[in-house]
Design an enzyme around this catalytic site. Structure first.
Site, short mmCIF file in Angstrom:
data_model
loop_
_atom_site.label_atom_id
_atom_site.label_comp_id
_atom_site.label_asym_id
_atom_site.label_seq_id
_atom_site.Cartn_x
_atom_site.Cartn_y
_atom_site.Cartn_z
N CYS A 122 0.80 -1.22 0.00
CA CYS A 122 0.00 0.00 0.00
C CYS A 122 0.84 1.27 0.00
O CYS A 122 0.30 2.37 -0.19
CB CYS A 122 -0.94 0.00 1.20
SG CYS A 122 -1.99 -1.48 1.29
N HIS A 268 -3.44 6.72 2.47
CA HIS A 268 -3.85 5.42 1.94
C HIS A 268 -5.24 5.09 2.45
O HIS A 268 -5.54 5.26 3.64
CB HIS A 268 -2.85 4.34 2.36
CG HIS A 268 -3.34 2.96 2.17
ND1 HIS A 268 -3.90 2.52 0.99
CD2 HIS A 268 -3.39 1.90 3.03
CE1 HIS A 268 -4.26 1.25 1.12
NE2 HIS A 268 -3.96 0.86 2.34
N ASN A 299 -10.31 -0.71 -0.27
CA ASN A 299 -8.85 -0.64 -0.16
C ASN A 299 -8.25 -1.21 -1.44
O ASN A 299 -8.32 -2.41 -1.69
CB ASN A 299 -8.39 -1.43 1.06
CG ASN A 299 -6.89 -1.43 1.25
OD1 ASN A 299 -6.12 -1.09 0.36
ND2 ASN A 299 -6.45 -1.83 2.44
#
EC number: 2.3.1.180
Length: 343
Positions: A122, A268, A299
């Protein structure tokens, strides 16, 4: 001793254009609830996620990247053949070699651009952005295309109550090029490998295909589960909330600005509670626009920051020239934070 000629790059680098691609299929929480014992209210309260996008058969890692990159190149105002390097961050391209970046570079019409993949979970977009800045300033490429792309639906265990609702698919891209003034700040990045086990793949590829299945996870029907991403949710949450706010502050300090100078915060998109906690810890003023793209995108790992950036600009919630703090963090555990001027 021979003297090596010094490189001649741009004085500084900046993001010139941004593009995003979200798969056409929108998946509400109700679909996730078909295989886990949970509720829509629980998923929303725990993560903030209402829907996510899942890719279809034709929406490959390469195809989504090309769509997002094409938009970023158009937004930057340059021709594709001026791209000198293509950097792709992904953990969901299943061919070990060649790098998917080479296919993308070719299909976009770049002129034999350097092309390679990176794996930084990420934080991958931040890592790619830092590499791109270095190339532009060093002079090895005038323009660099940075792509974050994932098909995490391929790595999701739909029977895992802790992760089944989290992940989505998509691609985000930016073009980085020369600037006469600083527009990408110093990067604060690093890793904490002692915590690597808190986010990991359930089964390694070599274990997945062995004949002895006694140690492999099985689904509710007795079939071997495809390798998926699993995590220790509470441990990751605590690390992200307490440690990443410190990293974000270090990025502000390195850029020589305070939270009052910020216009936009693009973390993020892991969990809306993590985002809200970071906003509180950093004491961000009310005028700062905060990306919460996770609500409808989920996500998307390396793709989450550029996708959120693209949406904020497209909706007018952020504008060209705004000062934004971006921070990515995830499997590894790795992280990267910097301050940028939005294109």
């Amino acid at each position: 001793m021979a003297k090596i000629r010094p490189s001649k790059g741009a004085p500084y680098a900046r993001i010139l254009g941004v593009g995003g691609y979200r798969p056409t299929r929108v998946v509400p929480n109700e679909v996730i609830l078909e295989k886990i014992d949970s509720s829509d209210e629980w998923i929303r309260s725990r993560s903030g996620i209402e829907t996510r996008h899942w890719a279809g058969p034709e929406e490959t890692v390469a195809a989504m990247s090309i769509e997002a990159a094409g938009k970023a190149i158009a937004d930057s105002g340059i021709d594709a053949d001026r791209i000198g390097a293509v950097v792709v961050s992904t953990v969901s391209h299943f061919s070990q070699t060649p790098a998917v970046a080479t296919e993308i570079a070719h299909k976009l019409g770049t002129d034999k651009a350097a092309a390679f993949d990176i794996s930084a979970g990420c934080a991958g977009f931040g890592y790619g952005l830092t590499l791109a800045k270095g190339m532009v300033v060093e002079g090895s490429a005038e323009y660099v295309l940075v792509i974050g792309v994932e098909r995490l639906s391929d790595l999701t265990d739909l029977e895992d109550r802790a992760t089944a609702f989290l992940f989505g698919d998509g691609a985000g891209a930016v073009v980085v090029g020369p600037s006469q003034e600083p527009a990408i700040g110093p990067t604060v990045w690093g890793s904490e490998g002692d915590k690597a086990g808190t986010i990991k793949q359930t089964v390694t590829w070599d274990r997945f295909h062995v004949g002895d299945v006694s140690e492999l996870p099985l689904d509710s029907e007795g079939n071997i589960k495809f390798p998926a991403i699993t995590q220790e949710g509470q441990a990751v949450f605590r690390w992200a909330v307490f440690e990443m706010a410190k990293v974000a502050q270090q990025a502000l300090d390195a850029a020589g600005i305070t939270s009052d100078d910020l216009d936009v915060f693009i973390p993020h998109q892991a969990n809306v509670r993590i985002i809200d906690s970071m906003v509180k810890t950093l004491k961000l003023p009310e005028h700062v626009t905060v990306a919460r793209d996770i609500r409808t995108t989920g996500n998307t790992s390396a793709a989450s920051i550029p996708l959120a950036m693209e949406r904020l600009l497209a909706t007018g919630e952020a504008k060209s020239g705004d000062t934004a703090l971006v921070i990515g963090f995830g499997a590894g555990l790795v992280y990267a934070a910097t301050v940028v001027t939005l294109p």
